[in-house]
Design an enzyme around this catalytic site. Structure first.
Site, PDB file in Angstrom:
ATOM      1  N   VAL A 132       0.682  -1.127  -0.068  1.00  0.00           N
ATOM      2  CA  VAL A 132       0.042  -0.026   0.192  1.00  0.00           C
ATOM      3  C   VAL A 132       0.839   1.255   0.046  1.00  0.00           C
ATOM      4  O   VAL A 132       0.661   2.289  -0.728  1.00  0.00           O
ATOM      5  CB  VAL A 132      -0.873  -0.204   1.089  1.00  0.00           C
ATOM      6  CG1 VAL A 132      -1.781   1.337   1.274  1.00  0.00           C
ATOM      7  CG2 VAL A 132      -1.665  -1.066   1.061  1.00  0.00           C
TER       8      VAL A 132
ATOM      9  N   THR B 127      -6.715  -0.242   7.185  1.00  0.00           N
ATOM     10  CA  THR B 127      -8.019  -0.710   7.625  1.00  0.00           C
ATOM     11  C   THR B 127      -8.127  -0.992   8.957  1.00  0.00           C
ATOM     12  O   THR B 127      -7.700  -1.829   9.556  1.00  0.00           O
ATOM     13  CB  THR B 127      -8.228  -2.075   6.577  1.00  0.00           C
ATOM     14  OG1 THR B 127      -8.056  -1.770   5.443  1.00  0.00           O
ATOM     15  CG2 THR B 127      -9.785  -2.189   6.850  1.00  0.00           C
TER      16      THR B 127
ATOM     17  N   CYS C 224      -6.966  -8.564   2.995  1.00  0.00           N
ATOM     18  CA  CYS C 224      -8.109  -7.621   3.076  1.00  0.00           C
ATOM     19  C   CYS C 224      -9.242  -8.445   3.340  1.00  0.00           C
ATOM     20  O   CYS C 224      -9.803  -8.556   4.536  1.00  0.00           O
ATOM     21  CB  CYS C 224      -8.139  -6.658   1.999  1.00  0.00           C
ATOM     22  SG  CYS C 224      -7.231  -5.423   1.894  1.00  0.00           S
TER      23      CYS C 224
ATOM     24  N   ARG D 299       0.676 -12.997   2.169  1.00  0.00           N
ATOM     25  CA  ARG D 299      -0.193 -12.884   3.520  1.00  0.00           C
ATOM     26  C   ARG D 299      -1.369 -13.540   3.673  1.00  0.00           C
ATOM     27  O   ARG D 299      -2.255 -13.295   2.578  1.00  0.00           O
ATOM     28  CB  ARG D 299      -0.217 -11.277   3.653  1.00  0.00           C
ATOM     29  CG  ARG D 299       1.117 -10.613   3.920  1.00  0.00           C
ATOM     30  CD  ARG D 299       0.787  -9.155   3.914  1.00  0.00           C
ATOM     31  NE  ARG D 299       0.510  -8.676   2.577  1.00  0.00           N
ATOM     32  CZ  ARG D 299      -0.010  -7.381   2.424  1.00  0.00           C
ATOM     33  NH1 ARG D 299      -0.182  -6.632   3.346  1.00  0.00           N
ATOM     34  NH2 ARG D 299      -0.420  -7.074   1.212  1.00  0.00           N
TER      35      ARG D 299
ATOM     36  N   THR E 292      -2.800  -4.152   9.281  1.00  0.00           N
ATOM     37  CA  THR E 292      -3.525  -4.279  10.405  1.00  0.00           C
ATOM     38  C   THR E 292      -4.186  -5.886  10.344  1.00  0.00           C
ATOM     39  O   THR E 292      -5.092  -5.918   9.815  1.00  0.00           O
ATOM     40  CB  THR E 292      -4.844  -3.349  10.430  1.00  0.00           C
ATOM     41  OG1 THR E 292      -5.316  -3.190   9.002  1.00  0.00           O
ATOM     42  CG2 THR E 292      -4.440  -1.893  10.833  1.00  0.00           C
TER      43      THR E 292
END
Length: 416
Positions: A12, A116, A256, A327, A81
């Site tokens: 990101v 997030t 996500c 991830r 996160t």
């Protein structure tokens, strides 16, 4: 003069910093010294930004020294996160980044969070840390913004500049400043939310909605399998209706979709509401890896193939195709379940970093395909797999299970 500090240079942070670095002075900060040194040499291991694009960011510099952030007046926090082993939000990276920023925060500075979180997290968790470490007062001495990231790793079409950006600020004036800041790089435009909480909530429901939709088709796959119906053929037929949503069954991993819903449910439960639809979808999606492995074992038994000490090949361990990101990869669930039956599992993925895979999952990657397997599972549809000589790695009765629905129907035993 605006000077930006981007905290966290992962999937990101780096693309965002690179874009800002084309128009404004930017310091890209990361605590990983090896990462900083690689970027200084013009190499991005995430493959999100190529060497030429890094060169175009002429106003950007890289640092792992916190002291370099003292000259920054706009901080953008883009740290991960994740969730912990109990599927609860793990805010330690966010808290650590807030302490780092708090140590160099000055009067008039703006701290924008992109990570997030659940609605209210910025003001309930991050702001108190900033105030405590800096000794400054929120909305008097410094201000905050929230602009949720919408990066899709590996996607070369939907980029930072071409995805509409949601923005917000802790006061109306700061909200406008944050919005104008992002407008400098986002050609797709912005949407200014009325508050930090609204922007936080908008982000977390984007991925929760997608998670529930995938859970629905995964449940359909479980039902249709018992009926002897091909799920992909059903979806293709249903997709001829103009308003049918084109979701497909599969594994739900990554940073996500498989994580964000737990942030929303955590906050809901803290307020006394127990979510039903969201958590039900999560249970379905989290169990798909074990289901796939068990389906493969049953097919092997039906084909008179050995189970114990059988050789099984898993193609791909990243969480999605044509991307090195491992991830929260749910392919690991398939591998673990297969190993519980006593089979020998080889994992082949030319995009994944073998060191990261070993560190994260204690698994080793196979460097080349030089033997035949009793079962082959296409878990991730990397383009590189199009070059595989299937005849050289399978027996006549090898079970081929296509998780992604990418292979020719005649060439496989079953698909999800």
């Amino acid at each position: 003069m605006v000077k930006i500090g981007v905290i966290g240079l992962g999937y990101v942070g780096l693309p965002l910093a690179v874009e800002f670095g084309k128009v404004l002075p930017v310091i890209g900060f990361d605590i990983n010294q090896d990462r900083i040194k690689e970027l200084q040499r013009g190499y991005d291991r995430t493959l999100e930004v190529d060497t030429e694009e890094l060169k175009l960011s002429t106003m950007m510099s890289y640092s792992f020294d916190v002291r370099d952030l003292k000259e920054v007046n706009h901080f953008i926090v883009t740290v991960p996160t994740p969730i912990d082993e109990f599927k609860k939000p793990d805010l330690r990276p966010l808290e650590s980044a807030s302490r780092t920023v708090g140590g160099v925060l000055k009067k008039g500075d703006i701290v924008i969070y992109e990570s997030t979180v659940y609605p209210g997290c910025t003001e309930e968790v991050c702001v108190p840390i900033l105030e405590k470490v800096s000794g400054l007062k929120f909305n008097v001495d410094f201000y905050c913004g929230y602009s949720p990231e919408r990066i899709n790793p590996g996607d070369k079409v939907h980029r930072v500049t071409t995805i509409k950006k949601v923005t917000s600020g802790s006061t109306p004036e700061i909200a406008e400043k944050v919005d104008q800041l992002y407008r400098k790089i986002v050609v797709a435009g912005t949407h200014k939310a009325s508050s930090l909480k609204v922007a936080e909530a908008a982000k977390v429901i984007e991925n929760s909605q997608r998670d529930v939709n995938i859970a629905f088709v995964n449940e359909l796959a479980l039902i249709f399998e018992r009926m002897g119906i091909d799920t992909h053929e059903v979806l293709e037929a249903a997709g001829t209706k103009w308003n049918f949503l084109p979701f497909k069954p599969g594994l739900v991993g990554g940073h996500c979709i498989g994580v964000d819903p737990y942030y929303l449910t955590h906050k809901a439960e803290s307020l006394g509401y127990h979510p039903e639809v969201i958590l039900s979808g999560r249970r379905i999606n989290d169990n798909m890896g074990a289901h796939i492995a068990n389906s493969v074992i049953k097919l092997m038994a039906q084909n008179d193939l050995p189970i114990k000490n059988a050789d099984v090949l898993v193609l791909g361990i990243t969480f999605k195709e044509n991307c090195p990101d491992i991830r929260n990869s749910k392919v690991v669930d398939i591998i673990g379940e297969l190993q519980s039956f006593g089979v020998r599992v080889d994992i082949y993925d030319p995009l994944a970093d073998s060191g990261e895979v070993n560190h994260e999952y204690q698994l080793d990657l196979t460097k080349e395909l030089n033997k035949k397997y009793h079962s082959i599972i296409l878990a991730v549809s990397h383009q590189e797999f199009d070059k595989i000589d299937w005849a050289s790695i399978r027996y006549d009765n090898t079970v081929v299970y296509d998780v992604k629905g990418q292979l020719n129907r005649d060439a496989i035993t079953a698909r999800l």
